[in-house]
Write a protein that holds these residues in place. Structure first.
Motif, PDB file in Angstrom:
ATOM      1  N   GLY A 227      16.669 -45.262 -40.469  1.00  0.00           N
ATOM      2  CA  GLY A 227      17.934 -45.346 -39.746  1.00  0.00           C
ATOM      3  C   GLY A 227      18.934 -44.313 -40.232  1.00  0.00           C
ATOM      4  O   GLY A 227      18.654 -43.504 -41.121  1.00  0.00           O
ATOM      5  N   GLU A 228      20.119 -44.342 -39.648  1.00  0.00           N
ATOM      6  CA  GLU A 228      21.173 -43.405 -40.020  1.00  0.00           C
ATOM      7  C   GLU A 228      21.606 -43.634 -41.464  1.00  0.00           C
ATOM      8  O   GLU A 228      21.344 -44.688 -42.048  1.00  0.00           O
ATOM      9  N   VAL A 229      22.313 -42.654 -42.019  1.00  0.00           N
ATOM     10  CA  VAL A 229      22.709 -42.722 -43.421  1.00  0.00           C
ATOM     11  C   VAL A 229      23.600 -43.927 -43.707  1.00  0.00           C
ATOM     12  O   VAL A 229      23.609 -44.464 -44.814  1.00  0.00           O
ATOM     13  N   TYR A 230      24.337 -44.379 -42.713  1.00  0.00           N
ATOM     14  CA  TYR A 230      25.223 -45.519 -42.908  1.00  0.00           C
ATOM     15  C   TYR A 230      24.502 -46.860 -42.707  1.00  0.00           C
ATOM     16  O   TYR A 230      25.072 -47.925 -42.942  1.00  0.00           O
ATOM     17  N   LEU A 232      22.566 -49.067 -44.235  1.00  0.00           N
ATOM     18  CA  LEU A 232      22.033 -49.450 -45.536  1.00  0.00           C
ATOM     19  C   LEU A 232      21.000 -50.567 -45.406  1.00  0.00           C
ATOM     20  O   LEU A 232      20.024 -50.616 -46.165  1.00  0.00           O
ATOM     21  N   GLU A 233      21.207 -51.462 -44.454  1.00  0.00           N
ATOM     22  CA  GLU A 233      20.238 -52.534 -44.237  1.00  0.00           C
ATOM     23  C   GLU A 233      18.921 -51.962 -43.737  1.00  0.00           C
ATOM     24  O   GLU A 233      17.838 -52.464 -44.079  1.00  0.00           O
ATOM     25  N   GLY A 234      18.992 -50.913 -42.937  1.00  0.00           N
ATOM     26  CA  GLY A 234      17.786 -50.265 -42.441  1.00  0.00           C
ATOM     27  C   GLY A 234      16.941 -49.698 -43.576  1.00  0.00           C
ATOM     28  O   GLY A 234      15.700 -49.760 -43.538  1.00  0.00           O
ATOM     29  N   TYR A 235      17.615 -49.144 -44.588  1.00  0.00           N
ATOM     30  CA  TYR A 235      16.887 -48.635 -45.754  1.00  0.00           C
ATOM     31  C   TYR A 235      16.183 -49.768 -46.490  1.00  0.00           C
ATOM     32  O   TYR A 235      15.040 -49.628 -46.935  1.00  0.00           O
ATOM     33  N   ALA A 236      16.852 -50.903 -46.623  1.00  0.00           N
ATOM     34  CA  ALA A 236      16.262 -52.036 -47.326  1.00  0.00           C
ATOM     35  C   ALA A 236      15.001 -52.521 -46.599  1.00  0.00           C
ATOM     36  O   ALA A 236      13.974 -52.791 -47.241  1.00  0.00           O
TER      37      ALA A 236
END
Length: 377
Positions: A227-230, A232-236
């Motif tokens: 996901g986009e840099v903002y 954060l849940e997507g990174y998790a």
């Protein structure tokens, strides 16, 4: 209300002398300056900064556009930028495009209406090149290419990609998973040569370089979108899922945030960082030391980045002022050659490469370094 006339009377000097001291223009002897400053202090005189800025056609405000300050990279960058601009007598107005309803267009409008002196653009943008080159005021890009007339500062991400590749190849990695932003952001690098691309996003070059080096060494690799840099849940979610998707993965590369999440997931699963699996972080922010294990990280030089951005911005502002000065002060000089609308010489501008390199290279590349931690062998 105390004014400059009151200060002049208290100090026993002329009104023009007080004006010179307050505005910091012209020569005033140390003795006279001391008298004026003592009178200002005794009378609790506060200079009218707005009037002073209007007289100089300056606001001393620099707009900084980032996608979000929740992300540790942009939090660290804006902190360094604010400190650097402050040391130059400039204040920072922050626009976090994902954290507020104020978009980049609002800040561009403020710049064009002279409500700020310059703009640092450090967020991905969908606006075409013509939008940015038509602004006609000081704009400096960070880690992106906005057009042939806009100077850009960025870290040397190709160097960063090589550093990561050499570290993983040397330590025997067999299957590397990279976790990053949408792969669709890569399209503008491919299309720019056609002359119709929106912008380039140089940060992706560390992924492209890393992939190239791993392929040449015969190391398997995958790219996982988070996901986009903002987001954060997507990174998790992406980090959690990669362990189930790739059972033989033995190395992960991501931002400090993604790498930290990876270490935490490894510890939950009983996987030993740096032993069973290697993790390399990219950025080198405070989070690289707060993951539970000190991460091996490619470190961007935030102080050098901020210094370069501030220096280029200051040069553009001063160039803009000096380009306007001849016609204002000396009508006979109005026809003399002047600088570009951004106050930078043509030698500073990006030019189309002739050696096969991707267009949009930053005007100034800041070196990165690899810091060994405990997350690699």
């Amino acid at each position: 209300m105390v004014g400059m006339r009151d200060v002049a009377k208290k100090a026993g000097v002329s009104l023009s002398t007080v004006s010179l001291v307050v505005n910091g223009t012209g020569y005033v002897s140390d003795d006279m300056r001391a008298k004026v400053q003592a009178a200002m202090k005794a009378l609790d005189y506060i200079p009218n900064e707005l009037a002073r800025n209007l007289a100089h056609n300056r606001t001393n405000i620099i707009g900084v556009i980032v996608p979000t300050i929740r992300h540790p990279f942009f939090a660290t960058l804006t902190s360094a930028l604010q400190r650097e601009f402050s040391e130059r007598g400039l204040r920072t107005m922050l626009c976090s495009t994902a954290d507020s309803d104020k978009g980049e267009a609002d800040y561009v409008d403020m710049l064009q209406r002279h409500m700020m002196d310059g703009l640092v653009m450090a967020a991905h943008t969908a606006h075409p090149v013509g939008y940015w080159t038509s602004i006609g005021r000081p704009v400096v890009a960070f880690d992106r290419y906005l057009g042939p007339d806009i100077p850009s500062i960025g870290s040397d991400h190709e160097q960063g990609g090589r550093l990561v590749a050499r570290e993983l190849i040397a330590t025997g990695a067999h299957h590397v998973v990279m976790v990053g932003g949408p792969r669709s952001q890569f399209h503008d690098l491919e299309n720019l040569s056609e002359g119709d691309a929106d912008t380039t996003f140089p940060t992706v070059r560390y992924y492209l370089t890393l992939e190239h080096e791993l392929k040449a060494a015969g190391v398997r690799y995958e790219y996982v979108e988070a996901g986009e840099v903002y987001d954060l849940e997507g990174y998790a979610h992406a980090v959690h899922d990669l362990f189930d998707r790739f059972v033989d993965v033995d190395a992960v590369v991501s931002s400090d945030f993604g790498a930290s999440l990876c270490v935490q997931e490894m510890l939950r699963r009983g996987i030993r960082p740096g032993v069973d699996m290697q993790v390399v972080a990219y950025d080198g922010t405070y989070l690289a030391d707060a993951a539970g294990v000190r991460l091996t990280a490619v470190c961007q030089d935030f102080d050098a980045i901020a210094s370069a951005l501030a220096a280029r911005m200051t040069a553009l502002i001063e160039g803009e002022e000096s380009s306007a000065a001849p016609s204002d002060l000396d009508p006979a000089a109005a026809g003399a050659p002047s600088q570009t609308s951004l106050g930078a010489s043509s030698a500073d501008m990006p030019v189309p490469p002739t050696d096969g390199r991707l267009p949009g290279s930053a005007v100034e590349l800041i070196p990165v370094t690899l810091r060994k931690g405990y997350s690699t062998r």
